[in-house]
Scaffold this active site. Sequence first.
Site, PDB file in Angstrom:
ATOM      1  N   LYS A 136       0.817  -1.220   0.000  1.00 53.49           N
ATOM      2  CA  LYS A 136       0.000   0.000   0.000  1.00 53.49           C
ATOM      3  C   LYS A 136       0.854   1.275   0.000  1.00 53.49           C
ATOM      4  O   LYS A 136       0.504   2.245  -0.660  1.00 53.49           O
ATOM      5  CB  LYS A 136      -1.036   0.010   1.128  1.00 53.49           C
ATOM      6  CG  LYS A 136      -0.481  -0.291   2.500  1.00 53.49           C
ATOM      7  CD  LYS A 136      -1.615  -0.512   3.476  1.00 53.49           C
ATOM      8  CE  LYS A 136      -1.111  -0.597   4.904  1.00 53.49           C
ATOM      9  NZ  LYS A 136      -0.050  -1.623   5.133  1.00 53.49           N
ATOM     10  N   ARG A 162      -7.032   2.581  10.959  1.00 52.78           N
ATOM     11  CA  ARG A 162      -6.642   1.217  11.295  1.00 52.78           C
ATOM     12  C   ARG A 162      -7.641   0.571  12.234  1.00 52.78           C
ATOM     13  O   ARG A 162      -7.478  -0.588  12.592  1.00 52.78           O
ATOM     14  CB  ARG A 162      -5.284   1.227  11.976  1.00 52.78           C
ATOM     15  CG  ARG A 162      -4.125   0.874  11.040  1.00 52.78           C
ATOM     16  CD  ARG A 162      -2.879   0.999  11.873  1.00 52.78           C
ATOM     17  NE  ARG A 162      -1.740   0.270  11.443  1.00 52.78           N
ATOM     18  CZ  ARG A 162      -0.764   0.775  10.690  1.00 52.78           C
ATOM     19  NH1 ARG A 162      -0.866   1.954  10.173  1.00 52.78           N
ATOM     20  NH2 ARG A 162       0.307   0.042  10.444  1.00 52.78           N
ATOM     21  N   ARG A 176      13.036  -9.289   2.908  1.00 51.57           N
ATOM     22  CA  ARG A 176      13.493  -7.899   2.806  1.00 51.57           C
ATOM     23  C   ARG A 176      14.706  -7.694   3.714  1.00 51.57           C
ATOM     24  O   ARG A 176      14.647  -7.911   4.908  1.00 51.57           O
ATOM     25  CB  ARG A 176      12.349  -6.979   3.240  1.00 51.57           C
ATOM     26  CG  ARG A 176      12.658  -5.525   3.105  1.00 51.57           C
ATOM     27  CD  ARG A 176      11.397  -4.716   3.092  1.00 51.57           C
ATOM     28  NE  ARG A 176      10.781  -4.594   4.402  1.00 51.57           N
ATOM     29  CZ  ARG A 176       9.721  -3.813   4.637  1.00 51.57           C
ATOM     30  NH1 ARG A 176       9.164  -3.140   3.649  1.00 51.57           N
ATOM     31  NH2 ARG A 176       9.217  -3.735   5.840  1.00 51.57           N
ATOM     32  N   ARG A 211      15.574  -6.212   9.365  1.00 51.62           N
ATOM     33  CA  ARG A 211      14.976  -5.372  10.410  1.00 51.62           C
ATOM     34  C   ARG A 211      14.259  -6.230  11.440  1.00 51.62           C
ATOM     35  O   ARG A 211      13.681  -7.253  11.101  1.00 51.62           O
ATOM     36  CB  ARG A 211      13.948  -4.428   9.772  1.00 51.62           C
ATOM     37  CG  ARG A 211      14.557  -3.169   9.254  1.00 51.62           C
ATOM     38  CD  ARG A 211      13.622  -2.392   8.386  1.00 51.62           C
ATOM     39  NE  ARG A 211      12.234  -2.395   8.858  1.00 51.62           N
ATOM     40  CZ  ARG A 211      11.259  -1.713   8.270  1.00 51.62           C
ATOM     41  NH1 ARG A 211      11.518  -1.002   7.198  1.00 51.62           N
ATOM     42  NH2 ARG A 211      10.039  -1.753   8.734  1.00 51.62           N
ATOM     43  N   ARG A 264       2.152  -8.606  14.004  1.00 52.34           N
ATOM     44  CA  ARG A 264       1.557  -7.472  13.275  1.00 52.34           C
ATOM     45  C   ARG A 264       0.327  -7.934  12.496  1.00 52.34           C
ATOM     46  O   ARG A 264      -0.670  -7.220  12.387  1.00 52.34           O
ATOM     47  CB  ARG A 264       2.595  -6.860  12.326  1.00 52.34           C
ATOM     48  CG  ARG A 264       3.654  -6.037  13.068  1.00 52.34           C
ATOM     49  CD  ARG A 264       4.919  -5.860  12.239  1.00 52.34           C
ATOM     50  NE  ARG A 264       4.767  -4.996  11.083  1.00 52.34           N
ATOM     51  CZ  ARG A 264       5.658  -4.939  10.077  1.00 52.34           C
ATOM     52  NH1 ARG A 264       6.746  -5.680  10.102  1.00 52.34           N
ATOM     53  NH2 ARG A 264       5.453  -4.141   9.052  1.00 52.34           N
TER      54      ARG A 264
END
Length: 223
Positions: free
Chosen positions: A22, A96, A135, A168, A179
């Site tokens: 997004k 959210r 990532r 990360r 999450r």
Amino acid sequence: MKLSGDDRHVLLVLFGPPGSGKGTQAEMLASRMGFVHYSTGEVFRAQISKRSPLGIKVEGYVVSGGLVPDEIVLEVVEDFVRANHHNSIVFDGFPRTVAQAEGLDELLKRCGLELTLAVLIDLDDDEVVRRLTSRWQCRSCSKIYNLTFSPPKKEGVCDKCGGELYQRRDDQEETIRGRLEIYKRQTSPLIDYYEQQGKMVRLDGRLGRDRVFQELTSLIAQK
Ligand code: AMP
């Protein structure tokens, strides 16, 4: 197609699980179509690094991956909307929760505005984990690599500066699952909320960046 302040406003909410793309879509809407890109996550990160009163207030929530309380988020968004009521806006990572969505509707009404569309970029859990765990980032120059789509030439080493690549903390599998849980519990009820308003559209995040953008722009053109 470019949208300008004098033309017409498009007010768009983009939501979806972490890693759905997004943020990338919002950036493309900003650079190619003149939207103002508003990411509450970026606002909070900037305030935290400035050590402002707001930054200090929200730091604990952001660092732990929890949600900042609705009242704080809505106050920040209100200032932004009032300053940008002549622009087309893409909201990225806001709302959210249903309480935030209700707050946004009330705020827009007070400003004589109305949300145009809410777009869900959907992605299943395994794909989210696959995308985010692949990532990696350079410790020295911050360049981002994706081990599947854009791997470095030499494993663990940055092509650009030779720095060490690392993952990360919030992109490690356990944190990603956390999450995702928050997303499902708190954010996915937005689907029903916007469906009831007839504003809900779903796009398949697996289509990839360019196809999703094509679909998004054709949705906007129909509005
Ligand atoms: P993001 O960059 O959108 O992933 O946001 C990073 C973090 O900022 C989130 O994990 C939350 O702690 C906080 N945050 C961003 N937007 C919101 C929001 N609309 N409501 C509550 N917390 C938020």
